[in-house]
Scaffold this active site. Structure first.
Site, mmCIF file in Angstrom:
data_model
loop_
_atom_site.group_PDB
_atom_site.id
_atom_site.type_symbol
_atom_site.label_atom_id
_atom_site.label_comp_id
_atom_site.label_asym_id
_atom_site.label_seq_id
_atom_site.Cartn_x
_atom_site.Cartn_y
_atom_site.Cartn_z
ATOM 1 N N LYS A 30 0.842 -1.216 0.000
ATOM 2 C CA LYS A 30 0.000 0.000 0.000
ATOM 3 C C LYS A 30 0.867 1.253 0.000
ATOM 4 O O LYS A 30 0.602 2.202 -0.740
ATOM 5 C CB LYS A 30 -0.943 -0.054 1.209
ATOM 6 N N SER A 31 1.899 1.272 0.833
ATOM 7 C CA SER A 31 2.757 2.471 0.913
ATOM 8 C C SER A 31 3.425 2.757 -0.428
ATOM 9 O O SER A 31 3.470 3.903 -0.890
ATOM 10 C CB SER A 31 3.852 2.254 1.966
ATOM 11 N N ARG A 35 2.801 5.959 -3.312
ATOM 12 C CA ARG A 35 3.954 6.780 -3.728
ATOM 13 C C ARG A 35 4.214 6.678 -5.229
ATOM 14 O O ARG A 35 4.644 7.646 -5.864
ATOM 15 C CB ARG A 35 5.190 6.366 -2.927
ATOM 16 N N GLY A 103 -5.279 7.498 5.516
ATOM 17 C CA GLY A 103 -4.368 8.454 6.143
ATOM 18 C C GLY A 103 -3.183 8.752 5.239
ATOM 19 O O GLY A 103 -2.826 9.919 5.009
ATOM 20 N N ARG A 131 -8.761 11.802 12.414
ATOM 21 C CA ARG A 131 -7.296 11.658 12.521
ATOM 22 C C ARG A 131 -6.589 13.007 12.559
ATOM 23 O O ARG A 131 -6.971 13.939 11.865
ATOM 24 C CB ARG A 131 -6.798 10.762 11.368
ATOM 25 N N ASP A 331 1.811 -1.180 11.942
ATOM 26 C CA ASP A 331 0.465 -1.630 11.557
ATOM 27 C C ASP A 331 0.221 -3.091 11.925
ATOM 28 O O ASP A 331 -0.877 -3.619 11.686
ATOM 29 C CB ASP A 331 0.259 -1.436 10.048
HETATM 30 O O1 LIG Z 1 3.908 6.272 5.083
HETATM 31 C C1 LIG Z 1 3.182 5.268 5.028
HETATM 32 O O2 LIG Z 1 2.935 4.689 3.956
HETATM 33 C C2 LIG Z 1 2.597 4.762 6.288
HETATM 34 C C3 LIG Z 1 3.105 5.166 7.494
HETATM 35 C C4 LIG Z 1 2.598 4.723 8.797
HETATM 36 O O3 LIG Z 1 1.889 5.794 9.394
HETATM 37 P P1 LIG Z 1 2.624 6.954 10.248
HETATM 38 O O4 LIG Z 1 3.428 7.775 9.337
HETATM 39 O O5 LIG Z 1 1.482 7.739 10.851
HETATM 40 O O6 LIG Z 1 3.431 6.236 11.276
HETATM 41 C C5 LIG Z 1 1.670 3.517 8.672
HETATM 42 O O7 LIG Z 1 0.955 3.346 9.863
HETATM 43 C C6 LIG Z 1 0.728 3.649 7.505
HETATM 44 O O8 LIG Z 1 -0.078 2.519 7.376
HETATM 45 C C7 LIG Z 1 1.484 3.798 6.209
HETATM 46 C C1 LIG Z 2 -2.536 3.069 9.392
HETATM 47 C C2 LIG Z 2 -2.833 2.568 8.196
HETATM 48 O O1 LIG Z 2 -3.074 3.288 7.048
HETATM 49 P P1 LIG Z 2 -3.335 4.831 6.803
HETATM 50 O O2 LIG Z 2 -2.580 5.623 7.835
HETATM 51 O O3 LIG Z 2 -2.866 5.071 5.429
HETATM 52 O O4 LIG Z 2 -4.819 5.045 6.915
HETATM 53 C C3 LIG Z 2 -2.877 1.099 7.980
HETATM 54 O O5 LIG Z 2 -3.016 0.688 6.817
HETATM 55 O O6 LIG Z 2 -2.799 0.310 8.945
#
Ligand SMILES: O=C(O)C1=C[C@@H](OP(=O)(O)O)[C@@H](O)[C@H](O)C1
Ligand SMILES: C=C(OP(=O)(O)O)C(=O)O
Length: 449
Positions: A30-31, A35, A103, A131, A331
Protein backbone atom coordinates in the site's frame (compact mmCIF):
# COMPACT_ATOMS: atom_id res chain seq x y z
CA UNK A 1 -17.41 11.66 2.11
CA UNK A 2 -19.44 10.68 5.11
CA UNK A 3 -20.85 7.48 6.55
CA UNK A 4 -23.70 7.53 4.06
CA UNK A 5 -21.25 6.78 1.26
CA UNK A 6 -19.94 3.65 2.96
CA UNK A 7 -21.45 0.34 1.98
CA UNK A 8 -23.80 -1.16 4.58
CA UNK A 9 -21.76 -2.80 7.38
CA UNK A 10 -21.41 -6.51 6.64
CA UNK A 11 -20.63 -8.83 9.56
CA UNK A 12 -18.40 -11.85 8.91
CA UNK A 13 -17.49 -14.84 11.08
CA UNK A 14 -14.41 -17.04 11.03
CA UNK A 15 -14.53 -20.51 12.51
CA UNK A 16 -12.04 -23.12 13.56
CA UNK A 17 -10.09 -24.40 10.57
CA UNK A 18 -7.26 -26.90 10.30
CA UNK A 19 -4.32 -27.44 8.03
CA UNK A 20 -4.10 -24.19 6.07
CA UNK A 21 -1.93 -25.00 3.08
CA UNK A 22 -0.78 -23.68 -0.27
CA UNK A 23 0.99 -20.70 -1.74
CA UNK A 24 -0.29 -17.16 -2.12
CA UNK A 25 0.89 -13.75 -3.21
CA UNK A 26 -0.56 -10.91 -1.17
CA UNK A 27 -1.51 -7.68 -2.98
CA UNK A 28 0.96 -4.92 -3.79
CA UNK A 29 2.33 -2.84 -0.95
CA UNK A 30 0.00 0.00 0.00
CA UNK A 31 2.76 2.47 0.91
CA UNK A 32 4.66 1.89 -2.32
CA UNK A 33 1.45 2.01 -4.40
CA UNK A 34 0.45 5.46 -3.09
CA UNK A 35 3.95 6.78 -3.73
CA UNK A 36 4.20 5.34 -7.25
CA UNK A 37 1.03 7.18 -8.30
CA UNK A 38 2.14 10.42 -6.63
CA UNK A 39 5.62 10.42 -8.19
CA UNK A 40 3.93 9.60 -11.51
CA UNK A 41 1.81 12.74 -11.09
CA UNK A 42 4.92 14.82 -10.44
CA UNK A 43 6.87 13.93 -13.57
CA UNK A 44 6.26 14.58 -17.21
CA UNK A 45 6.02 11.44 -19.33
CA UNK A 46 4.65 7.99 -18.69
CA UNK A 47 5.19 6.12 -15.44
CA UNK A 48 4.36 2.42 -15.64
CA UNK A 49 3.26 0.60 -12.51
CA UNK A 50 3.11 -3.17 -12.16
CA UNK A 51 1.46 -4.82 -9.16
CA UNK A 52 -0.37 -1.71 -7.93
CA UNK A 53 -2.61 -2.42 -4.94
CA UNK A 54 -6.16 -1.94 -6.21
CA UNK A 55 -7.55 -1.26 -2.75
CA UNK A 56 -9.87 1.63 -2.03
CA UNK A 57 -7.17 3.73 -0.30
CA UNK A 58 -4.88 3.61 -3.33
CA UNK A 59 -7.69 4.08 -5.87
CA UNK A 60 -8.53 7.33 -4.12
CA UNK A 61 -4.95 8.51 -4.48
CA UNK A 62 -5.24 7.69 -8.19
CA UNK A 63 -8.45 9.74 -8.39
CA UNK A 64 -6.76 12.67 -6.62
CA UNK A 65 -3.85 12.48 -9.08
CA UNK A 66 -6.38 12.80 -11.92
CA UNK A 67 -7.93 15.84 -10.28
CA UNK A 68 -4.50 17.44 -10.03
CA UNK A 69 -3.84 16.97 -13.73
CA UNK A 70 -2.48 13.46 -14.36
CA UNK A 71 -3.84 10.90 -16.79
CA UNK A 72 -4.15 7.71 -14.78
CA UNK A 73 -5.14 4.59 -16.72
CA UNK A 74 -5.68 0.96 -15.72
CA UNK A 75 -4.57 -1.56 -18.37
CA UNK A 76 -5.16 -4.81 -16.50
CA UNK A 77 -4.87 -6.28 -13.02
CA UNK A 78 -2.31 -4.14 -11.17
CA UNK A 79 -1.06 -2.64 -14.45
CA UNK A 80 -1.40 1.13 -14.52
CA UNK A 81 0.15 4.10 -16.27
CA UNK A 82 0.36 7.66 -15.08
CA UNK A 83 1.04 10.53 -17.45
CA UNK A 84 2.04 13.22 -15.03
CA UNK A 85 1.23 16.90 -14.85
CA UNK A 86 4.83 17.57 -13.87
CA UNK A 87 6.47 19.20 -10.87
CA UNK A 88 5.30 22.81 -10.56
CA UNK A 89 2.46 22.30 -13.08
CA UNK A 90 -0.45 20.86 -11.13
CA UNK A 91 -4.04 21.87 -11.84
CA UNK A 92 -6.46 23.25 -9.28
CA UNK A 93 -8.82 20.38 -8.43
CA UNK A 94 -12.42 21.17 -9.24
CA UNK A 95 -13.89 18.86 -6.61
CA UNK A 96 -13.08 17.83 -3.06
CA UNK A 97 -10.18 15.39 -2.81
CA UNK A 98 -12.02 12.57 -1.04
CA UNK A 99 -9.52 10.17 0.51
CA UNK A 100 -12.08 7.87 2.11
CA UNK A 101 -10.33 5.93 4.88
CA UNK A 102 -6.75 6.68 3.79
CA UNK A 103 -4.37 8.45 6.14
CA UNK A 104 -1.35 7.92 3.90
CA UNK A 105 -2.98 9.12 0.69
CA UNK A 106 -4.43 12.25 2.26
CA UNK A 107 -1.31 13.21 4.18
CA UNK A 108 1.13 12.65 1.34
CA UNK A 109 -1.11 14.57 -1.04
CA UNK A 110 -1.31 17.45 1.45
CA UNK A 111 2.46 17.63 1.03
CA UNK A 112 2.14 17.73 -2.76
CA UNK A 113 -0.57 20.41 -2.68
CA UNK A 114 1.28 22.38 0.02
CA UNK A 115 4.24 22.79 -2.32
CA UNK A 116 2.26 23.92 -5.36
CA UNK A 117 0.24 26.97 -6.34
CA UNK A 118 -3.07 25.13 -5.98
CA UNK A 119 -5.88 25.09 -3.44
CA UNK A 120 -7.57 21.83 -2.52
CA UNK A 121 -10.18 20.63 -0.09
CA UNK A 122 -9.32 17.36 1.67
CA UNK A 123 -11.93 15.12 3.23
CA UNK A 124 -12.70 11.51 3.99
CA UNK A 125 -14.85 9.13 5.99
CA UNK A 126 -15.74 9.30 9.68
CA UNK A 127 -12.47 7.56 10.57
CA UNK A 128 -10.29 9.96 8.53
CA UNK A 129 -12.15 12.95 9.97
CA UNK A 130 -10.97 11.91 13.43
CA UNK A 131 -7.30 11.66 12.52
CA UNK A 132 -4.87 14.40 13.54
CA UNK A 133 -3.64 16.48 10.61
CA UNK A 134 -1.87 19.26 12.55
CA UNK A 135 1.25 17.10 12.42
CA UNK A 136 1.20 17.60 8.63
CA UNK A 137 -0.17 21.15 8.49
CA UNK A 138 2.42 22.51 10.97
CA UNK A 139 5.48 21.82 8.81
CA UNK A 140 3.60 22.69 5.60
CA UNK A 141 2.84 26.13 7.07
CA UNK A 142 6.54 26.56 7.82
CA UNK A 143 7.13 25.79 4.15
CA UNK A 144 4.66 28.53 3.15
CA UNK A 145 1.31 26.77 2.71
CA UNK A 146 -1.84 28.27 4.24
CA UNK A 147 -4.66 26.45 5.98
CA UNK A 148 -7.79 28.32 4.91
CA UNK A 149 -10.32 26.08 6.68
CA UNK A 150 -10.10 23.16 9.06
CA UNK A 151 -12.34 21.28 11.44
CA UNK A 152 -11.64 21.41 15.16
CA UNK A 153 -8.16 20.37 16.19
CA UNK A 154 -6.75 20.51 12.65
CA UNK A 155 -8.93 17.77 11.22
CA UNK A 156 -10.63 17.12 7.88
CA UNK A 157 -12.38 18.70 6.07
CA UNK A 158 -9.36 20.93 5.39
CA UNK A 159 -8.96 23.62 2.74
CA UNK A 160 -5.26 23.92 1.96
CA UNK A 161 -3.65 26.61 -0.17
CA UNK A 162 -0.22 25.64 -1.39
CA UNK A 163 2.65 27.88 -2.33
CA UNK A 164 4.43 28.14 -5.69
CA UNK A 165 7.74 28.69 -3.89
CA UNK A 166 8.04 26.39 -0.85
CA UNK A 167 10.67 27.57 1.61
CA UNK A 168 13.61 25.25 2.19
CA UNK A 169 13.34 24.08 5.80
CA UNK A 170 14.97 21.72 8.25
CA UNK A 171 12.26 19.90 10.16
CA UNK A 172 12.48 17.47 13.05
CA UNK A 173 9.41 15.24 13.17
CA UNK A 174 7.71 15.16 16.59
CA UNK A 175 6.91 11.42 16.27
CA UNK A 176 8.37 8.66 14.11
CA UNK A 177 6.07 8.95 11.10
CA UNK A 178 6.77 8.23 7.47
CA UNK A 179 3.65 10.20 6.60
CA UNK A 180 4.97 13.41 8.18
CA UNK A 181 8.43 12.88 6.68
CA UNK A 182 6.95 12.21 3.25
CA UNK A 183 4.61 15.21 3.29
CA UNK A 184 7.52 17.55 4.08
CA UNK A 185 9.74 16.00 1.40
CA UNK A 186 7.01 16.05 -1.23
CA UNK A 187 6.33 19.73 -0.53
CA UNK A 188 10.08 20.37 -0.58
CA UNK A 189 10.39 18.81 -4.05
CA UNK A 190 9.16 22.07 -5.58
CA UNK A 191 11.36 24.26 -3.38
CA UNK A 192 14.22 26.23 -4.96
CA UNK A 193 16.42 25.09 -2.06
CA UNK A 194 17.21 22.10 0.11
CA UNK A 195 14.70 20.41 2.46
CA UNK A 196 15.92 18.41 5.45
CA UNK A 197 13.88 16.08 7.65
CA UNK A 198 15.28 14.68 10.87
CA UNK A 199 13.65 11.74 12.59
CA UNK A 200 14.98 10.38 15.87
CA UNK A 201 13.49 6.94 15.12
CA UNK A 202 13.77 5.78 11.51
CA UNK A 203 10.42 5.26 9.80
CA UNK A 204 9.75 3.41 6.53
CA UNK A 205 11.90 4.84 3.73
CA UNK A 206 9.76 4.22 0.63
CA UNK A 207 9.48 7.91 -0.23
CA UNK A 208 13.25 8.39 -0.20
CA UNK A 209 13.73 5.26 -2.33
CA UNK A 210 11.03 6.26 -4.78
CA UNK A 211 12.40 9.81 -5.10
CA UNK A 212 15.84 8.39 -5.92
CA UNK A 213 14.26 6.00 -8.42
CA UNK A 214 12.61 8.95 -10.21
CA UNK A 215 15.89 10.86 -10.38
CA UNK A 216 15.79 13.21 -7.36
CA UNK A 217 18.86 13.81 -5.21
CA UNK A 218 18.20 12.51 -1.71
CA UNK A 219 20.79 11.76 0.95
CA UNK A 220 19.89 9.74 4.02
CA UNK A 221 22.36 9.68 6.90
CA UNK A 222 22.22 8.10 10.34
CA UNK A 223 21.09 10.47 13.11
CA UNK A 224 21.66 9.52 16.74
CA UNK A 225 21.17 5.92 17.78
CA UNK A 226 18.06 5.01 15.76
CA UNK A 227 17.35 8.07 13.64
CA UNK A 228 17.95 9.47 10.18
CA UNK A 229 18.59 12.81 8.56
CA UNK A 230 17.22 13.07 5.05
CA UNK A 231 18.20 15.87 2.70
CA UNK A 232 16.45 16.55 -0.59
CA UNK A 233 17.58 18.96 -3.31
CA UNK A 234 14.58 20.88 -4.61
CA UNK A 235 13.32 21.13 -8.19
CA UNK A 236 15.00 18.03 -9.59
CA UNK A 237 14.52 16.89 -13.15
CA UNK A 238 12.21 13.98 -12.36
CA UNK A 239 12.02 11.25 -14.99
CA UNK A 240 9.02 9.02 -15.50
CA UNK A 241 9.95 5.50 -14.45
CA UNK A 242 8.74 1.94 -14.14
CA UNK A 243 7.72 0.75 -10.68
CA UNK A 244 7.24 -2.91 -9.71
CA UNK A 245 5.33 -3.03 -6.46
CA UNK A 246 6.37 -5.84 -4.10
CA UNK A 247 3.81 -7.77 -2.01
CA UNK A 248 2.70 -5.94 1.11
CA UNK A 249 4.24 -7.30 4.34
CA UNK A 250 1.41 -5.75 6.35
CA UNK A 251 -1.12 -7.80 4.35
CA UNK A 252 1.13 -10.89 4.38
CA UNK A 253 0.99 -10.70 8.18
CA UNK A 254 -2.58 -12.09 8.21
CA UNK A 255 -2.06 -15.42 6.39
CA UNK A 256 1.33 -15.69 8.13
CA UNK A 257 -0.23 -15.37 11.59
CA UNK A 258 -3.11 -17.64 10.59
CA UNK A 259 -0.68 -20.42 9.65
CA UNK A 260 1.25 -20.08 12.92
CA UNK A 261 -1.83 -20.48 15.14
CA UNK A 262 -3.92 -22.93 13.06
CA UNK A 263 -3.10 -26.58 13.69
CA UNK A 264 -1.47 -28.52 10.87
CA UNK A 265 -0.76 -25.47 8.67
CA UNK A 266 2.09 -25.07 6.20
CA UNK A 267 1.90 -22.17 3.74
CA UNK A 268 4.26 -20.10 1.59
CA UNK A 269 3.73 -16.40 0.97
CA UNK A 270 5.47 -15.20 -2.17
CA UNK A 271 7.36 -12.02 -3.01
CA UNK A 272 6.91 -10.31 0.36
CA UNK A 273 8.82 -7.07 0.88
CA UNK A 274 11.44 -7.56 3.60
CA UNK A 275 12.61 -3.95 3.88
CA UNK A 276 14.14 -3.87 7.42
CA UNK A 277 12.02 -0.81 8.27
CA UNK A 278 8.93 -2.98 7.74
CA UNK A 279 10.16 -6.22 9.28
CA UNK A 280 9.57 -5.78 13.02
CA UNK A 281 6.81 -8.39 13.03
CA UNK A 282 9.08 -11.07 11.53
CA UNK A 283 11.74 -10.31 14.16
CA UNK A 284 9.17 -10.55 16.95
CA UNK A 285 7.55 -13.75 15.68
CA UNK A 286 10.95 -15.44 15.37
CA UNK A 287 11.71 -14.42 18.97
CA UNK A 288 8.39 -16.01 19.97
CA UNK A 289 9.56 -19.31 18.47
CA UNK A 290 7.47 -19.20 15.29
CA UNK A 291 8.26 -21.74 12.59
CA UNK A 292 9.09 -19.28 9.84
CA UNK A 293 11.62 -19.65 7.07
CA UNK A 294 12.60 -16.72 4.89
CA UNK A 295 13.53 -18.22 1.53
CA UNK A 296 14.71 -17.07 -1.86
CA UNK A 297 15.78 -13.56 -0.80
CA UNK A 298 16.13 -11.27 -3.81
CA UNK A 299 15.71 -7.68 -4.94
CA UNK A 300 12.64 -6.79 -7.01
CA UNK A 301 11.79 -3.27 -8.12
CA UNK A 302 14.44 -1.79 -5.83
CA UNK A 303 13.07 -3.48 -2.68
CA UNK A 304 14.28 -6.59 -0.88
CA UNK A 305 11.72 -9.38 -1.15
CA UNK A 306 11.54 -13.05 -0.13
CA UNK A 307 9.17 -16.01 0.04
CA UNK A 308 8.06 -16.74 3.57
CA UNK A 309 7.17 -20.25 4.68
CA UNK A 310 5.10 -20.39 7.86
CA UNK A 311 4.07 -23.54 9.70
CA UNK A 312 1.85 -24.24 12.68
CA UNK A 313 3.81 -23.35 15.80
CA UNK A 314 2.46 -25.08 18.90
CA UNK A 315 5.23 -23.74 21.10
CA UNK A 316 4.92 -19.94 20.75
CA UNK A 317 6.03 -18.04 23.85
CA UNK A 318 5.36 -14.49 25.02
CA UNK A 319 8.08 -11.87 24.54
CA UNK A 320 8.85 -8.29 25.48
CA UNK A 321 8.59 -6.07 22.37
CA UNK A 322 10.66 -2.90 22.87
CA UNK A 323 9.23 0.53 22.03
CA UNK A 324 12.11 1.12 19.61
CA UNK A 325 10.67 -1.59 17.35
CA UNK A 326 7.30 0.15 17.00
CA UNK A 327 8.02 2.09 13.77
CA UNK A 328 9.02 -1.09 11.91
CA UNK A 329 5.86 -2.99 12.86
CA UNK A 330 3.40 -0.19 13.53
CA UNK A 331 0.46 -1.63 11.56
CA UNK A 332 1.14 -5.17 12.75
CA UNK A 333 0.30 -4.80 16.46
CA UNK A 334 -3.33 -5.91 16.05
CA UNK A 335 -2.28 -9.21 14.45
CA UNK A 336 0.66 -9.61 16.84
CA UNK A 337 -1.76 -9.28 19.75
CA UNK A 338 -3.82 -12.11 18.24
CA UNK A 339 -0.74 -14.34 17.91
CA UNK A 340 0.23 -13.42 21.50
CA UNK A 341 -3.18 -14.68 22.66
CA UNK A 342 -2.18 -18.16 21.42
CA UNK A 343 1.33 -18.10 22.93
CA UNK A 344 2.23 -19.28 26.41
CA UNK A 345 3.09 -16.55 28.91
CA UNK A 346 2.83 -12.81 28.62
CA UNK A 347 3.66 -10.62 25.61
CA UNK A 348 4.46 -7.01 26.45
CA UNK A 349 4.17 -4.50 23.63
CA UNK A 350 5.61 -1.18 24.60
CA UNK A 351 5.37 2.38 23.34
CA UNK A 352 2.12 2.15 21.34
CA UNK A 353 0.84 5.73 21.62
CA UNK A 354 0.67 6.07 17.81
CA UNK A 355 -1.84 3.21 17.68
CA UNK A 356 -4.40 5.55 19.20
CA UNK A 357 -4.49 7.71 16.04
CA UNK A 358 -4.82 5.13 13.29
CA UNK A 359 -8.05 4.24 11.45
CA UNK A 360 -9.41 3.59 14.95
CA UNK A 361 -7.95 3.84 18.44
CA UNK A 362 -6.27 0.51 17.83
CA UNK A 363 -5.02 0.13 21.37
CA UNK A 364 -8.58 0.27 22.70
CA UNK A 365 -9.99 -1.78 19.79
CA UNK A 366 -7.43 -4.58 20.29
CA UNK A 367 -8.04 -4.75 24.03
CA UNK A 368 -11.82 -4.78 23.55
CA UNK A 369 -11.59 -7.51 20.89
CA UNK A 370 -9.31 -9.68 23.01
CA UNK A 371 -11.54 -9.28 26.07
CA UNK A 372 -14.67 -10.14 24.03
CA UNK A 373 -12.97 -13.42 23.12
CA UNK A 374 -11.89 -14.38 26.61
CA UNK A 375 -8.25 -13.28 26.36
CA UNK A 376 -6.64 -11.74 29.44
CA UNK A 377 -5.05 -8.39 28.56
CA UNK A 378 -4.35 -4.95 29.98
CA UNK A 379 -3.37 -1.48 28.78
CA UNK A 380 -0.92 0.32 31.04
CA UNK A 381 -0.06 3.79 29.79
CA UNK A 382 1.01 3.22 26.18
CA UNK A 383 1.82 -0.46 26.67
CA UNK A 384 -0.31 -3.50 25.94
CA UNK A 385 0.06 -6.77 27.87
CA UNK A 386 -1.47 -9.97 26.54
CA UNK A 387 -1.49 -13.16 28.62
CA UNK A 388 -1.66 -16.02 26.18
CA UNK A 389 -3.71 -19.20 26.43
CA UNK A 390 -0.98 -21.57 25.18
CA UNK A 391 -2.91 -22.52 22.06
CA UNK A 392 -6.31 -22.28 23.69
CA UNK A 393 -8.46 -19.19 23.07
CA UNK A 394 -12.16 -19.26 23.86
CA UNK A 395 -13.39 -17.01 21.04
CA UNK A 396 -17.13 -16.59 20.52
CA UNK A 397 -16.94 -12.80 20.67
CA UNK A 398 -18.42 -10.06 18.51
CA UNK A 399 -15.68 -7.58 17.63
CA UNK A 400 -16.32 -3.91 16.87
CA UNK A 401 -14.07 -2.84 14.01
CA UNK A 402 -14.62 0.96 14.05
CA UNK A 403 -13.99 1.32 10.26
CA UNK A 404 -10.58 -0.33 10.73
CA UNK A 405 -9.49 -2.95 8.19
CA UNK A 406 -6.65 -4.30 10.35
CA UNK A 407 -8.91 -4.86 13.35
CA UNK A 408 -11.31 -6.77 11.09
CA UNK A 409 -8.65 -9.03 9.53
CA UNK A 410 -6.84 -9.65 12.84
CA UNK A 411 -9.91 -10.93 14.65
CA UNK A 412 -11.05 -13.02 11.69
CA UNK A 413 -7.65 -14.72 11.89
CA UNK A 414 -8.27 -15.31 15.59
CA UNK A 415 -11.52 -17.08 14.72
CA UNK A 416 -9.67 -19.65 12.58
CA UNK A 417 -7.97 -21.08 15.66
CA UNK A 418 -10.23 -20.20 18.59
CA UNK A 419 -12.60 -22.75 20.15
CA UNK A 420 -15.70 -20.81 19.08
CA UNK A 421 -16.22 -18.69 15.97
CA UNK A 422 -15.26 -15.02 16.09
CA UNK A 423 -17.49 -12.45 14.37
CA UNK A 424 -16.49 -8.97 13.24
CA UNK A 425 -19.27 -6.39 12.93
CA UNK A 426 -18.11 -5.14 9.50
CA UNK A 427 -15.76 -6.64 6.95
CA UNK A 428 -16.27 -3.99 4.25
CA UNK A 429 -13.24 -1.89 5.21
CA UNK A 430 -10.93 -4.82 4.39
CA UNK A 431 -11.26 -3.59 0.78
CA UNK A 432 -9.14 -0.54 1.64
CA UNK A 433 -5.93 -2.59 1.78
CA UNK A 434 -6.58 -6.27 0.95
CA UNK A 435 -9.65 -6.69 -1.28
CA UNK A 436 -8.95 -10.39 -1.96
CA UNK A 437 -8.40 -11.28 1.71
CA UNK A 438 -11.39 -13.60 1.95
CA UNK A 439 -10.93 -15.61 -1.28
CA UNK A 440 -7.16 -15.94 -0.79
CA UNK A 441 -7.60 -17.13 2.80
CA UNK A 442 -10.41 -19.50 1.74
CA UNK A 443 -8.10 -20.99 -0.87
CA UNK A 444 -5.70 -21.86 1.95
CA UNK A 445 -8.55 -23.56 3.81
CA UNK A 446 -9.88 -20.80 6.06
CA UNK A 447 -13.57 -21.05 7.01
CA UNK A 448 -15.65 -17.87 6.90
CA UNK A 449 -19.40 -17.45 6.90
O1 LIG B 1 3.91 6.27 5.08
C1 LIG B 1 3.18 5.27 5.03
O2 LIG B 1 2.93 4.69 3.96
C2 LIG B 1 2.60 4.76 6.29
C3 LIG B 1 3.11 5.17 7.49
C4 LIG B 1 2.60 4.72 8.80
O3 LIG B 1 1.89 5.79 9.39
P1 LIG B 1 2.62 6.95 10.25
O4 LIG B 1 3.43 7.77 9.34
O5 LIG B 1 1.48 7.74 10.85
O6 LIG B 1 3.43 6.24 11.28
C5 LIG B 1 1.67 3.52 8.67
O7 LIG B 1 0.96 3.35 9.86
C6 LIG B 1 0.73 3.65 7.50
O8 LIG B 1 -0.08 2.52 7.38
C7 LIG B 1 1.48 3.80 6.21
C1 LIG C 1 -2.54 3.07 9.39
C2 LIG C 1 -2.83 2.57 8.20
O1 LIG C 1 -3.07 3.29 7.05
P1 LIG C 1 -3.33 4.83 6.80
O2 LIG C 1 -2.58 5.62 7.83
O3 LIG C 1 -2.87 5.07 5.43
O4 LIG C 1 -4.82 5.05 6.91
C3 LIG C 1 -2.88 1.10 7.98
O5 LIG C 1 -3.02 0.69 6.82
O6 LIG C 1 -2.80 0.31 8.95
Amino acid sequence: MNDATHPEPAPLSASRSTGLSGRLRPPGDKSVSHRALILGLLCVGETQIEGLLEGDDVLRTGAACRQLGARVVRHGEGLWTVNGAGLGSLLNPEEILDFGNAGTGSRLMMGVVGGHAVTARFDGDASLRKRPMRRILDPLQLQGARVLEQAEGGRCPILLQGTAEPLPIEYKTPVASAQIKSAVLLAGLNSPGRTTVIETEASRDHTEKMLLHFGAQVVSEPFGEHGRKITLEGRPQLRASKVCVPADPSSAAFPLAAALITEGSDITIEGVMTNPLRSGLLTTLLEMGAHIEVENRRVEGGEEVADIRARYSADLRGVDVPAARAPSMIDEYPILAVVAAFASGETRMRGLSELRVKESDRLAAIAAGLTANGVDCAIEGDDLFVRGGAGDVKGGGLVETHLDHRIAMSFLVMGLAARQAVTVDDETMIATSFPAFRPLMEKLGAKFS
